[in-house]
Design a protein around this motif. Structure first.
Motif, PDB file in Angstrom:
ATOM      1  N   VAL A 171      30.095  46.543  46.301  1.00 28.40           N
ATOM      2  CA  VAL A 171      29.849  45.235  45.690  1.00 28.40           C
ATOM      3  C   VAL A 171      29.968  45.365  44.171  1.00 28.40           C
ATOM      4  O   VAL A 171      29.147  46.028  43.529  1.00 28.40           O
ATOM      5  CB  VAL A 171      28.453  44.698  46.064  1.00 28.40           C
TER       6      VAL A 171
ATOM      7  N   ASP B 217      34.287  50.883  43.961  1.00 27.05           N
ATOM      8  CA  ASP B 217      35.532  50.354  44.542  1.00 27.05           C
ATOM      9  C   ASP B 217      36.717  51.251  44.192  1.00 27.05           C
ATOM     10  O   ASP B 217      37.595  51.484  45.020  1.00 27.05           O
ATOM     11  CB  ASP B 217      35.804  48.929  44.031  1.00 27.05           C
TER      12      ASP B 217
ATOM     13  N   THR C 222      34.255  44.245  47.551  1.00 25.68           N
ATOM     14  CA  THR C 222      33.965  42.843  47.225  1.00 25.68           C
ATOM     15  C   THR C 222      33.639  42.680  45.738  1.00 25.68           C
ATOM     16  O   THR C 222      33.215  43.627  45.073  1.00 25.68           O
ATOM     17  CB  THR C 222      32.761  42.317  48.042  1.00 25.68           C
TER      18      THR C 222
ATOM     19  N   TYR D 141      40.132  44.044  45.410  1.00 26.83           N
ATOM     20  CA  TYR D 141      39.011  43.714  46.303  1.00 26.83           C
ATOM     21  C   TYR D 141      39.541  42.963  47.530  1.00 26.83           C
ATOM     22  O   TYR D 141      40.517  42.229  47.433  1.00 26.83           O
ATOM     23  CB  TYR D 141      37.992  42.826  45.573  1.00 26.83           C
ATOM     24  N   HIS D 142      38.888  43.145  48.660  1.00 28.59           N
ATOM     25  CA  HIS D 142      39.280  42.386  49.844  1.00 28.59           C
ATOM     26  C   HIS D 142      38.750  40.952  49.765  1.00 28.59           C
ATOM     27  O   HIS D 142      39.350  40.023  50.270  1.00 28.59           O
ATOM     28  CB  HIS D 142      38.747  43.065  51.112  1.00 28.59           C
ATOM     29  N   ILE D 143      37.590  40.818  49.122  1.00 23.36           N
ATOM     30  CA  ILE D 143      36.937  39.509  49.022  1.00 23.36           C
ATOM     31  C   ILE D 143      36.390  39.329  47.607  1.00 23.36           C
ATOM     32  O   ILE D 143      35.600  40.161  47.146  1.00 23.36           O
ATOM     33  CB  ILE D 143      35.763  39.418  50.034  1.00 23.36           C
ATOM     34  N   SER D 144      36.822  38.284  46.912  1.00 25.55           N
ATOM     35  CA  SER D 144      36.251  37.937  45.601  1.00 25.55           C
ATOM     36  C   SER D 144      35.799  36.488  45.664  1.00 25.55           C
ATOM     37  O   SER D 144      36.600  35.606  45.975  1.00 25.55           O
ATOM     38  CB  SER D 144      37.296  38.043  44.491  1.00 25.55           C
TER      39      SER D 144
ATOM     40  N   CYS E 256      27.913  33.597  50.655  1.00 22.23           N
ATOM     41  CA  CYS E 256      28.719  34.768  50.298  1.00 22.23           C
ATOM     42  C   CYS E 256      28.356  35.939  51.219  1.00 22.23           C
ATOM     43  O   CYS E 256      29.232  36.594  51.795  1.00 22.23           O
ATOM     44  CB  CYS E 256      28.472  35.184  48.843  1.00 22.23           C
TER      45      CYS E 256
ATOM     46  N   VAL F  54      30.767  37.785  54.134  1.00 20.69           N
ATOM     47  CA  VAL F  54      31.124  39.212  54.085  1.00 20.69           C
ATOM     48  C   VAL F  54      30.648  39.918  55.358  1.00 20.69           C
ATOM     49  O   VAL F  54      31.411  40.680  55.985  1.00 20.69           O
ATOM     50  CB  VAL F  54      30.535  39.904  52.829  1.00 20.69           C
TER      51      VAL F  54
END
Lengths: 203, 203
Positions: free
Chosen positions: A8, A108, A120, A173-176, A187, A191
């Protein structure tokens, strides 16, 4: 392969730390943030305050670019660079050992080659973050804006120096998500759902 | 204020266009992609092929940075710059007139001051995108990689020139997702849900 680790990254005040805790709770796995600071302090002679301050924020002594593969003698490194090497090793070991959520500290980037990680990033508008840190830390609205700007700048420089990458690039990132718009709960919910789906189809 | 417009930016081959269509369907609103090209062709003497090629990709004639506010005489502009001005005006008008999903063409930047927009970005790993364009356009795996690299580079330069921003920075989007990991359907489902939630709480 399923997802074992969630990193994160977050803008200061975006609620990323809260989201990280919620994700860990929803998935029933460990959460590392302050716990990392304690681990680092145990493995070094560094004070927890110093680790908190320099583990994610550029100090004035940082140079242009740090290359871990070129470091042979840790003792010759500057204090921030030594700290990075210790953080790097602890995060690498942690990812090897257990399913967990890791907050910040370039995790990350450090774990980018692993296929079992979900990376993320959470951010939010200045106004949302300023309001949040004003409520949390009791600062004035004006000092909040200044503090956010300074934190953003120092994190960007720190990240660039240790990773060579731009902090916040979607492709890393896979998810922002903008936590101000999406909502902190939503959020975490999203995730956790993505992780569960990925793990269900990997079974 | 609720969300009326969703802009969809995407890496070539990430499925962003498909996701955009799905979002529009789920929300029951219009979708503008090729439809924009036709509108632009109608309002200019430019061929649709040229608009497709230069509306999102850098051409060699582009300079360092384009500033719309400094342009007074469109006729003196280069062809790509004229195209940008037309695109800008059509997108601005569109946002004023109707609820819709707009794909690409710097719409996230053009509409950045509006409070009724949700900006999204979809990307995916090279392997996922190469496989996808190989299936869709029947290219070989090797030529796919080359095509993707070239497209990414040209879009990055085009976006930087017309916006001054880095293409793909999380902070410029409310939602950025790796469609390869999250799944194309799930991406659309999530965005539509966020819009519905935001509009429900704005009522």
């Amino acid at each position: 392969m399923g997802i074992r680790i969630i990193t994160v990254s977050r803008e200061f005040g975006s609620g990323g730390r809260t989201i990280a805790k919620m994700i860990a709770n929803r998935l029933g796995i460990n959460y590392y943030d302050k716990e990392l600071v304690t681990k680092i302090a145990q493995e070094s002679d560094l004070a927890e305050d110093y680790i908190e301050e320099c583990g994610e924020y550029a100090s004035t002594t940082n140079g242009v670019f740090f290359n871990l593969t070129n470091t042979t003698d840790n003792a010759k490194l500057s204090l921030p660079d030594q700290l990075y090497v210790i953080q790097h090793n602890i995060i690498t070991d942690l990812a090897e050992r257990e399913r967990c959520v890791i907050v910040g500290r370039c995790a990350d980037f450090i774990l980018k080659e692993r296929k079992d990680c979900l990376h993320t990033f959470f951010h939010a508008d200045m106004a949302f973050r300023a309001k949040r840190i004003t409520q949390l830390y009791g600062e004035t609205e004006l000092s909040s804006f200044q503090r956010l700007e300074e934190k953003d700048k120092k994190r960007t420089i720190h990240y660039k120096y240790y990773t060579g990458r731009e902090w916040g690039m979607s492709q890393n990132y896979h998810i922002s998500l903008n936590s101000g718009l999406v909502g902190i709960n939503k959020c975490a919910e999203f995730v956790a759902k993505v992780v569960k789906n990925a793990n269900a189809s990997a079974d």
